[in-house]
Design an enzyme around this catalytic site. Structure first.
Site, PDB file in Angstrom:
ATOM      1  N   TYR A 152      39.439  40.221  42.700  1.00 52.76           N
ATOM      2  CA  TYR A 152      38.529  39.887  41.597  1.00 52.76           C
ATOM      3  C   TYR A 152      37.780  41.158  41.218  1.00 52.76           C
ATOM      4  O   TYR A 152      37.289  41.881  42.080  1.00 52.76           O
ATOM      5  CB  TYR A 152      37.531  38.814  42.040  1.00 52.76           C
ATOM      6  N   ASP A 249      37.851  49.443  43.460  1.00 52.92           N
ATOM      7  CA  ASP A 249      36.709  48.571  43.207  1.00 52.92           C
ATOM      8  C   ASP A 249      36.039  48.351  44.557  1.00 52.92           C
ATOM      9  O   ASP A 249      36.469  47.524  45.363  1.00 52.92           O
ATOM     10  CB  ASP A 249      37.195  47.252  42.596  1.00 52.92           C
ATOM     11  N   LYS A 277      26.650  45.414  44.423  1.00 51.11           N
ATOM     12  CA  LYS A 277      26.238  44.580  45.561  1.00 51.11           C
ATOM     13  C   LYS A 277      25.330  45.287  46.590  1.00 51.11           C
ATOM     14  O   LYS A 277      24.163  45.455  46.330  1.00 51.11           O
ATOM     15  CB  LYS A 277      27.476  43.975  46.215  1.00 51.11           C
TER      16      LYS A 277
HETATM   17  C1  LIG Z   1      35.195  43.259  44.179  1.00 52.24           C
HETATM   18  C2  LIG Z   1      34.312  42.823  43.054  1.00 52.24           C
HETATM   19  N1  LIG Z   1      34.303  43.523  41.908  1.00 52.24           N
HETATM   20  C3  LIG Z   1      33.511  43.192  40.869  1.00 52.24           C
HETATM   21  C4  LIG Z   1      32.685  42.105  40.939  1.00 52.24           C
HETATM   22  C5  LIG Z   1      31.804  41.750  39.790  1.00 52.24           C
HETATM   23  O1  LIG Z   1      30.480  42.025  40.124  1.00 52.24           O
HETATM   24  P1  LIG Z   1      29.289  41.266  39.381  1.00 52.24           P
HETATM   25  O2  LIG Z   1      29.323  39.830  39.801  1.00 52.24           O
HETATM   26  O3  LIG Z   1      28.066  42.002  39.864  1.00 52.24           O
HETATM   27  O4  LIG Z   1      29.514  41.427  37.918  1.00 52.24           O
HETATM   28  C6  LIG Z   1      32.654  41.341  42.115  1.00 52.24           C
HETATM   29  C7  LIG Z   1      31.785  40.155  42.229  1.00 52.24           C
HETATM   30  O5  LIG Z   1      31.889  39.348  43.104  1.00 52.24           O
HETATM   31  C8  LIG Z   1      33.492  41.693  43.192  1.00 52.24           C
HETATM   32  O6  LIG Z   1      33.530  40.986  44.326  1.00 52.24           O
END
Ligand SMILES: Cc1ncc(COP(=O)(O)O)c(C=O)c1O
Length: 449
Positions: A152, A249, A277
């Site tokens: 994700y 990511d 995060k």
């Molecule tokens: C690996 C990863 N990338 C991107 C995101 C998106 O982050 P946000 O919810 O702060 O937009 C998340 C959210 O859970 C994530 O787990």
């Protein structure tokens, strides 16, 4: 109109969490601010401290949800909260040039994350990954992006496909939302994690048209899938050979597994990195960073041609939280502590499973762990998780919640340990886990799930 306070007041005969959620539903669709906050039964948190949460009924939980991963030091962690309060008494948001705080944070990120030579701040992980995709397309002049089934990367059209897919659409057409632009979904190719052949095939099928490969170096959005070192190195080699931008990511793995991100552990350096995060222990800030020559394309530099903007970027409260968090990560044994506790939790769960002969698989890395409801096996990619029993996964967590241990009752979600957890918390949670597992398997035997 009944006020929220009044609703709570009259909740003596009914569950205050349910009452508050019912009231929320009158004003907000579904009564939650993020789809994946839907919980059965509803749980509304009134306060938090360290490793613990208290709900609207005043019941205490040991928290392993950690708000989906940001909480790495503990809730309302004094060193962070105090820095934020001290900072916002004298500075907030100006929307012009920069601030000394932003400069200090940018320096810290560049200092710690191996592949990052320059960095930009934004507010959410989705924004960070969005910019990595746009920049990859700009620098290569190509259209397609490769992602992996089970990963994700945020809620926007370019990447929202094939996260937790039903068995019949694994690695196939599985857009994550109504209203997405078909062309956007089509321009993202889905490959199998830990399967370099699937990536080579995708590159061959789209000659000269793959702009970027984006991955969670450890796909934590389906629990925990560990990457083969040869897979990560192979991706780097393909990207070098084909002039494709490699994007890690590290929104979950960054800062949580190492202050330099997972790239500091595996030694493979991406071209671009998205982070969020745990960078600020729960405050809303994220970052995109990478090679200087790529980052120079952003129009935060005069002459740059890749648009980058955000009214709240670099808000002093969040920057202060990030600086305080990074300081704690750099000067205290945070990672040593959370990795030790993670191991204690995984070992403990493994013993319970073995002792009782339960068909379960313990997975995790560092401070992250989960328990899949399928016979023990290595998990190399999403296909392996198709055997996970979703109903049992959710029921087990509901049983834990009843016993004061909060793991969100949602399929394939992972858990996170913070610096505020203690060995005693883990041992107490393991006792609850044994009890909850017994209740879960008893319910299955009685055909109640
Ligand atoms: C690996 C990863 N990338 C991107 C995101 C998106 O982050 P946000 O919810 O702060 O937009 C998340 C959210 O859970 C994530 O787990």
């Amino acid at each position: 109109m009944t006020t929220t306070a009044a609703v709570i007041e009259t909740a003596t005969t009914r569950d205050a969490n349910v009452l508050l959620h019912e009231e929320a539903k009158r004003f907000t669709p579904g009564g939650v601010q993020t789809a994946i906050r839907i919980a059965d039964p509803p749980l509304c948190i009134r306060k938090a401290q360290g490793a613990y949460l208290w709900d609207e009924n005043g019941k205490r939980y040991i928290d392993y949800h950690a708000a989906f991963a940001p909480i790495i030091l503990g809730h309302c962690y004094p060193a962070v909260v105090e820095r934020v309060i001290e900072t916002i008494r004298q500075t907030d948001l100006y929307g012009v040039t920069t601030t000394y705080l932003e400069v200090e944070l940018a320096k810290k990120i560049v200092e710690h994350v191996p592949s990052i030579e320059q960095v930009l701040l934004c507010c959410t992980g989705s924004e960070a990954t969005f910019h990595t995709v746009r920049l990859s397309r700009a620098v290569t002049g190509r259209r397609k992006i490769i992602k992996f089934q089970g990963c994700y990367h945020g809620w926007f059209d370019y990447v929202l496909r094939n996260v937790i897919s039903a068995p019949d659409v694994v690695n196939k057409w599985d857009p994550g939302s109504a209203g997405m632009l078909r062309e956007a979904v089509e321009h993202t190719i889905v490959c199998r994690f830990n399967d370099l052949d699937s990536v080579e095939q995708a590159v061959r099928d789209n000659p000269g048209d793959v702009a970027g490969i984006i991955l969670e170096p450890i796909p934590h959005n389906v629990g925990c899938i560990l990457p083969d070192q040869s897979f990560l190195e192979g991706l780097r080699a393909i990207c070098d050979r084909e002039d494709i931008v490699l994007v890690f990511d590290e929104v979950i793995t960054g800062f949580r597994h190492n202050i330099g991100g997972y790239q500091a552990i595996c030694g493979v350096t991406p071209d671009l990195t998205a982070m969020g995060k745990a960078i600020a222990n729960g405050f809303p800030i994220a970052a995109i960073g990478g090679k200087r020559e790529l980052m120079q394309r952003f129009n935060t530099r005069v002459g740059g041609d890749v648009f980058f903007s955000g009214t709240f970027n670099g808000h002093s409260s969040c920057v202060a939280a990030a600086l305080a968090t990074i300081e704690c990560l750099a000067t205290r044994d945070v990672h040593g502590h959370i990795f030790r506790l993670g191991e204690r939790m995984r070992d403990g769960l493994g013993s319970i499973v073995k002792r009782n002969g339960y068909p379960c698989t313990v997975a995790g890395f560092g401070s992250v762990y989960t328990l899949y409801f399928m016979s023990e096996r290595p998990v190399k990619n999403y296909d392996a998780l198709l055997d996970n029993d979703k109903a049992m996964y959710v029921r087990y967590r509901q049983e834990l919640v009843k016993r004061g241990v909060f793991e969100i009752p949602m399929n394939l979600k992972r858990n996170h340990i913070s610096y505020s957890h203690t060995e005693a918390d883990i041992d107490l949670s393991l006792e609850a886990a044994e009890d909850a597992l017994q209740a879960t398997f008893a319910a299955r035997a009685a055909k109640k799930i």
